[in-house]
Design a protein around this motif. Structure first.
Motif, PDB file in Angstrom:
ATOM      1  N   VAL A 143       0.852  -1.193   0.000  1.00  0.00           N
ATOM      2  CA  VAL A 143       0.000   0.000   0.000  1.00  0.00           C
ATOM      3  C   VAL A 143       0.885   1.240   0.000  1.00  0.00           C
ATOM      4  O   VAL A 143       1.448   1.597   1.037  1.00  0.00           O
ATOM      5  CB  VAL A 143      -0.926   0.020   1.247  1.00  0.00           C
ATOM      6  CG1 VAL A 143      -1.898   1.176   1.181  1.00  0.00           C
ATOM      7  CG2 VAL A 143      -1.661  -1.291   1.383  1.00  0.00           C
ATOM      8  N   PRO A 144       1.036   1.913  -1.133  1.00  0.00           N
ATOM      9  CA  PRO A 144       1.792   3.163  -1.128  1.00  0.00           C
ATOM     10  C   PRO A 144       1.107   4.181  -0.206  1.00  0.00           C
ATOM     11  O   PRO A 144      -0.123   4.143  -0.055  1.00  0.00           O
ATOM     12  CB  PRO A 144       1.725   3.633  -2.582  1.00  0.00           C
ATOM     13  CG  PRO A 144       1.368   2.417  -3.366  1.00  0.00           C
ATOM     14  CD  PRO A 144       0.549   1.567  -2.467  1.00  0.00           C
ATOM     15  N   PRO A 145       1.876   5.087   0.435  1.00  0.00           N
ATOM     16  CA  PRO A 145       1.283   6.004   1.411  1.00  0.00           C
ATOM     17  C   PRO A 145       0.152   6.870   0.843  1.00  0.00           C
ATOM     18  O   PRO A 145      -0.730   7.294   1.576  1.00  0.00           O
ATOM     19  CB  PRO A 145       2.462   6.896   1.824  1.00  0.00           C
ATOM     20  CG  PRO A 145       3.668   6.101   1.523  1.00  0.00           C
ATOM     21  CD  PRO A 145       3.332   5.233   0.351  1.00  0.00           C
ATOM     22  N   GLU A 216      -4.492  -6.532  -8.630  1.00  0.00           N
ATOM     23  CA  GLU A 216      -5.247  -5.443  -9.240  1.00  0.00           C
ATOM     24  C   GLU A 216      -4.967  -4.107  -8.542  1.00  0.00           C
ATOM     25  O   GLU A 216      -4.889  -3.075  -9.191  1.00  0.00           O
ATOM     26  CB  GLU A 216      -6.742  -5.773  -9.159  1.00  0.00           C
ATOM     27  CG  GLU A 216      -7.578  -5.005 -10.150  1.00  0.00           C
ATOM     28  CD  GLU A 216      -9.023  -5.457 -10.166  1.00  0.00           C
ATOM     29  OE1 GLU A 216      -9.351  -6.459  -9.491  1.00  0.00           O
ATOM     30  OE2 GLU A 216      -9.823  -4.809 -10.847  1.00  0.00           O
ATOM     31  N   GLU A 217      -4.790  -4.156  -7.221  1.00  0.00           N
ATOM     32  CA  GLU A 217      -4.746  -2.887  -6.470  1.00  0.00           C
ATOM     33  C   GLU A 217      -3.345  -2.452  -6.036  1.00  0.00           C
ATOM     34  O   GLU A 217      -3.153  -1.310  -5.653  1.00  0.00           O
ATOM     35  CB  GLU A 217      -5.665  -2.979  -5.236  1.00  0.00           C
ATOM     36  CG  GLU A 217      -5.192  -3.944  -4.165  1.00  0.00           C
ATOM     37  CD  GLU A 217      -6.272  -4.317  -3.151  1.00  0.00           C
ATOM     38  OE1 GLU A 217      -5.919  -4.487  -1.983  1.00  0.00           O
ATOM     39  OE2 GLU A 217      -7.450  -4.428  -3.527  1.00  0.00           O
ATOM     40  N   SER A 218      -2.354  -3.354  -6.095  1.00  0.00           N
ATOM     41  CA  SER A 218      -1.015  -3.016  -5.591  1.00  0.00           C
ATOM     42  C   SER A 218       0.003  -2.989  -6.720  1.00  0.00           C
ATOM     43  O   SER A 218      -0.264  -3.498  -7.807  1.00  0.00           O
ATOM     44  CB  SER A 218      -0.588  -4.039  -4.535  1.00  0.00           C
ATOM     45  OG  SER A 218      -1.445  -3.972  -3.444  1.00  0.00           O
TER      46      SER A 218
ATOM     47  N   PRO B 198      -0.209  13.252  -1.967  1.00  0.00           N
ATOM     48  CA  PRO B 198       0.856  12.481  -2.601  1.00  0.00           C
ATOM     49  C   PRO B 198       2.226  13.126  -2.494  1.00  0.00           C
ATOM     50  O   PRO B 198       3.226  12.450  -2.451  1.00  0.00           O
ATOM     51  CB  PRO B 198       0.416  12.378  -4.059  1.00  0.00           C
ATOM     52  CG  PRO B 198      -1.033  12.638  -4.050  1.00  0.00           C
ATOM     53  CD  PRO B 198      -1.328  13.496  -2.882  1.00  0.00           C
ATOM     54  N   GLU B 199       2.300  14.480  -2.458  1.00  0.00           N
ATOM     55  CA  GLU B 199       3.627  15.109  -2.451  1.00  0.00           C
ATOM     56  C   GLU B 199       4.399  14.839  -1.163  1.00  0.00           C
ATOM     57  O   GLU B 199       5.617  14.950  -1.122  1.00  0.00           O
ATOM     58  CB  GLU B 199       3.531  16.634  -2.693  1.00  0.00           C
ATOM     59  CG  GLU B 199       2.746  17.408  -1.679  1.00  0.00           C
ATOM     60  CD  GLU B 199       1.297  17.570  -2.146  1.00  0.00           C
ATOM     61  OE1 GLU B 199       0.634  18.495  -1.696  1.00  0.00           O
ATOM     62  OE2 GLU B 199       0.835  16.752  -2.951  1.00  0.00           O
ATOM     63  N   LEU B 200       3.666  14.462  -0.081  1.00  0.00           N
ATOM     64  CA  LEU B 200       4.348  14.178   1.180  1.00  0.00           C
ATOM     65  C   LEU B 200       4.975  12.783   1.182  1.00  0.00           C
ATOM     66  O   LEU B 200       5.736  12.438   2.059  1.00  0.00           O
ATOM     67  CB  LEU B 200       3.369  14.283   2.353  1.00  0.00           C
ATOM     68  CG  LEU B 200       2.802  15.660   2.640  1.00  0.00           C
ATOM     69  CD1 LEU B 200       1.845  15.592   3.813  1.00  0.00           C
ATOM     70  CD2 LEU B 200       3.914  16.663   2.933  1.00  0.00           C
ATOM     71  N   GLU B 201       4.647  11.988   0.166  1.00  0.00           N
ATOM     72  CA  GLU B 201       5.081  10.601   0.133  1.00  0.00           C
ATOM     73  C   GLU B 201       6.599  10.459   0.157  1.00  0.00           C
ATOM     74  O   GLU B 201       7.154   9.569   0.724  1.00  0.00           O
ATOM     75  CB  GLU B 201       4.542   9.954  -1.140  1.00  0.00           C
ATOM     76  CG  GLU B 201       4.501   8.458  -1.080  1.00  0.00           C
ATOM     77  CD  GLU B 201       3.896   7.887  -2.332  1.00  0.00           C
ATOM     78  OE1 GLU B 201       4.436   6.917  -2.840  1.00  0.00           O
ATOM     79  OE2 GLU B 201       2.886   8.421  -2.791  1.00  0.00           O
ATOM     80  N   ASN B 202       7.293  11.398  -0.553  1.00  0.00           N
ATOM     81  CA  ASN B 202       8.743  11.281  -0.627  1.00  0.00           C
ATOM     82  C   ASN B 202       9.434  11.898   0.580  1.00  0.00           C
ATOM     83  O   ASN B 202      10.629  11.907   0.664  1.00  0.00           O
ATOM     84  CB  ASN B 202       9.250  11.931  -1.922  1.00  0.00           C
ATOM     85  CG  ASN B 202       8.685  11.196  -3.118  1.00  0.00           C
ATOM     86  OD1 ASN B 202       8.521   9.985  -3.063  1.00  0.00           O
ATOM     87  ND2 ASN B 202       8.344  11.913  -4.165  1.00  0.00           N
TER      88      ASN B 202
END
Lengths: 465, 202
Positions: A143-145, A216-218, B198-202
């Motif tokens: 899960v990407p942040p 599908e989701e990751s 999303p910009e805080l991700e890095n």
């Protein structure tokens, strides 16, 4: 220096250092190099044997005590370690080409270290705890942040967590079965618990619904890695159970149950793959079918069981890495991996598309590719045992071939005016090329794996006899 | 005798906290109940493990509660409402009946397990089975991440109580604590995922 420090502590600490201190650009290179060095060390330096280098004598001791329990890696584990870290190096070097986030290599290295610890820990049933810890480390990768977690990752976490209590309890009950082998009730209870634990771990039918969801989701590269590394170590763990307990090894009911579960996975995986319209989900179902084949091999009542199982394990890592890398190259360029969105993409990404098709065909057991020799060996064994099982395997493989044909048709379905162009980077081309060369080499010259198979009886004393 | 009474009181506390966690949607009450549940589990674990090893489980449990609580606090109320909507079966009576079934099953199997595995102690078995049952029910009726993690932690605590009676290894106790902590951290991560730009991700 002891072997567990070298192949468990060092990669784990390296992973932590890479995660904490290193920059995005160099981390795949460093992690890949660490894995490669560990693989080469395992290949060159035998464990528990003095090696004289000039005036210096080097000896890697096999075990270490940790909180009263020992972690042991013997000489026989050397080739297995070389294989695991060698394939891991391939995955880590491919990270840059796949565009996967930096933490994949660091957490990946830590995951491989924990899983190696699961091979080394004594008593071996504590491996269930280490497998669970590794499963939790996968969560941030899946899960990407910036992305809301989907249902697949939650189910993955639930199933892996449910597996652990079943296996630990069954291990405790198996000791009771050993003490009084005539107690049918305890035997049935222990067998049921063990089966449930492995069903959750391996994602046996119908508990594999998280796999297509995840694909599908990751990120495909992470899921590919997960689908390679977890079943591989789970199978080694399962073989450890069979090797340790005589009644499990000799039980025709258990081997029948393993084969039926494997058969369901091969048949359903193949049939569902043929019905998919999403190339990510297709990889998931192909991996399910492949795990089914592994289970069928584990259930073989012949002395070839070990050889066939490991013959299936080795190409699996290569097939999935090539397939997942190619999907990762395509995914950022399209809206989704559905057929409607990837139609005609062969003209824009010809090499990635070729890699997907060849990896897919290899998983169906297509001649000249890495998947062919193990499937041939398995069919040879199965056909002598039951033609019904052979038919259902054939049906599953037919489903996978249909899926590959449909995918190929969609990939090349472009308008006549669309020009052929190459959009893959040089790094991506090199990694895909290396993977494909590996697929062909393993398919045409499977005998290069021979040194590994000679060593297998030493790895599993009873199963190898 | 006193120890036995306290042990049964711990089982009662487990039943109460599990029921509260199942039927009340407020995350603050849920996490409070989980913290109390760890106290009861600590008592039952120390029936078979030394006090120090038992207290490790209590401290780990409270750390998990703190991590989940702090994460939940940082989420906006809008996200809270959305998550609450994702609960599959919301009927309190339905959940109450499920807990009654778990309690009845526990009452039925406790004595039988004591016969199969003598020496565990009835309160230890009852507490363990109750928690496992409550955890399974929890996982069955919700898909909300915090509640899934609470369900898994509940199930794992039940297992730890029973397993402590048959395996007293320090390594196992340590690894189980790490797993509980890892579940809490994984839960915190999953709760936060998708909430930051999303910009805080890095």
């Amino acid at each position: 220096m002891s072997a567990p420090i070298l192949w468990i502590a060092i990669p784990f600490i390296s992973g932590f250092i890479i995660l904490s201190f290193l920059r995005e650009r160099i981390s795949p290179l460093i992690a890949g190099s660490v894995a490669l060095i560990l693989a080469m060390t395992a290949l060159i330096i035998p464990i528990d044997t003095a090696l004289l280098l000039g005036s210096i004598s080097i000896k890697i001791s096999p075990s270490i005590l940790f909180f009263g329990r020992s972690f042991t890696l013997t000489t026989a584990d050397g080739l297995l370690l070389a294989l695991i870290y060698g394939l891991s190096a391939l995955w880590f070097f491919g990270t840059e080409a796949s565009g996967t986030a930096n933490r994949f290599v660091s957490l990946g290295l830590m995951i491989v270290a924990l899983l190696t610890a699961s091979i080394a820990v004594e008593p071996f049933l504590f491996a269930a705890l280490l497998l669970e810890m590794a499963a939790m480390l996968v969560i941030p990768l899946l899960v990407p942040p910036s992305q809301k977690p989907g249902r697949g990752v939650v189910r993955f976490l639930i199933y892996q967590t449910l597996a652990m209590p079943f296996i630990l309890f069954s291990g405790w009950m198996l000791a009771g079965v050993e003490a009084s082998p005539g107690d049918i009730n305890t035997t049935i209870q222990a067998g049921t618990m063990l089966s449930l634990g492995f069903a959750f771990l391996l994602g046996v039918f119908p508990l594999y619904n998280w796999i297509p969801m995840l694909t599908e989701e990751s990120p495909p590269y992470v899921v590919g890695f997960l689908l390679w590394v977890f079943p591989t170590f789970t199978v080694i763990f399962g073989l450890g159970f069979l090797d340790r307990y005589t009644w499990l090894r000799t039980s025709p009911q258990l081997s029948g149950a393993i084969q039926i579960a494997g058969l369901f996975m091969v048949a359903s995986g193949g049939i569902f793959a043929a019905l998919q319209k999403h190339i990510g989900r297709m990889m998931g179902y192909a991996a399910i079918a492949e795990t089914g084949l592994l289970m069928l091999a584990m259930g073989l009542p012949s002395s070839e069981m070990l050889n066939v199982t490991f013959l299936l394990i080795i190409p699996r890592g290569l097939e999935l890495s090539v397939w997942a890398l190619a999907l990762s190259i395509i995914k950022p360029k399209v809206t989704s991996l559905k057929f409607s969105d990837v139609q005609g993409i062969a003209r824009s990404y010809p090499f990635a598309v070729t890699a997907i098709i060849l990896a897919h065909l290899s998983m169906t057991g297509f001649p000249l590719l890495a998947g062919f020799p193990p499937r041939l060996a398995l069919w040879q064994e199965i056909a002598g045992q039951s033609l019904t099982i052979s038919f259902w395997i054939f049906l599953g493989m037919l489903g996978l071939i249909l899926a590959a044909t449909r995918t190929l048709a969609v990939f090349v379905m472009a308008s006549e005016n669309k020009a052929w162009q190459r959009n893959e980077s040089w790094m991506q081309l090199i990694m895909l090329g290396l993977g494909l060369i590996g697929l062909f080499i393993l398919g045409i010259f499977p005998q290069i794996l021979q040194p590994f198979f000679i060593n297998l009886p030493a790895l599993f004393n009873h199963l190898g006899q | 005798m006193v120890i036995e009474i306290v042990s049964w009181a711990a089982v009662g506390l487990i039943l109460a906290t599990s029921t509260v966690m199942l039927i009340i949607h407020d995350w603050r009450i849920n996490l409070g109940a989980l913290a109390l549940q760890y106290v009861a589990a600590f008592w039952l674990v120390t029936r078979h493990l030394p006090f120090v090893m038992g207290s490790t489980k209590l401290i780990t449990g409270w750390m998990v509660v703190a991590a989940l609580g702090m994460t939940r606090l940082s989420l906006s109320s809008e996200e809270e409402d959305n998550n609450e909507e994702s609960s599959l079966l919301r009927g309190r009576w339905f959940r109450m009946i499920l807990m009654c079934i778990v309690a009845l099953v526990t009452a039925g199997v406790t004595a039988r397990i004591e016969v199969v595995i003598p020496g565990l102690g009835l309160p230890v078995i009852a507490g363990g089975i109750l928690l496992i049952g409550a955890g399974v029910v929890h996982l069955g009726v919700t898909s909300e991440i915090l509640r899934v993690i609470i369900g898994l932690l509940t199930l794992l605590t039940g297992f730890e109580i029973l397993y402590a009676a048959v395996e007293s290894s320090i390594l196992v106790a340590g690894l189980l604590s790490v797993i509980s902590l890892g579940l809490g951290l994984a839960g915190s991560y999953l709760l936060l995922a998708g909430t930051s730009p999303p910009e805080l991700e890095n």
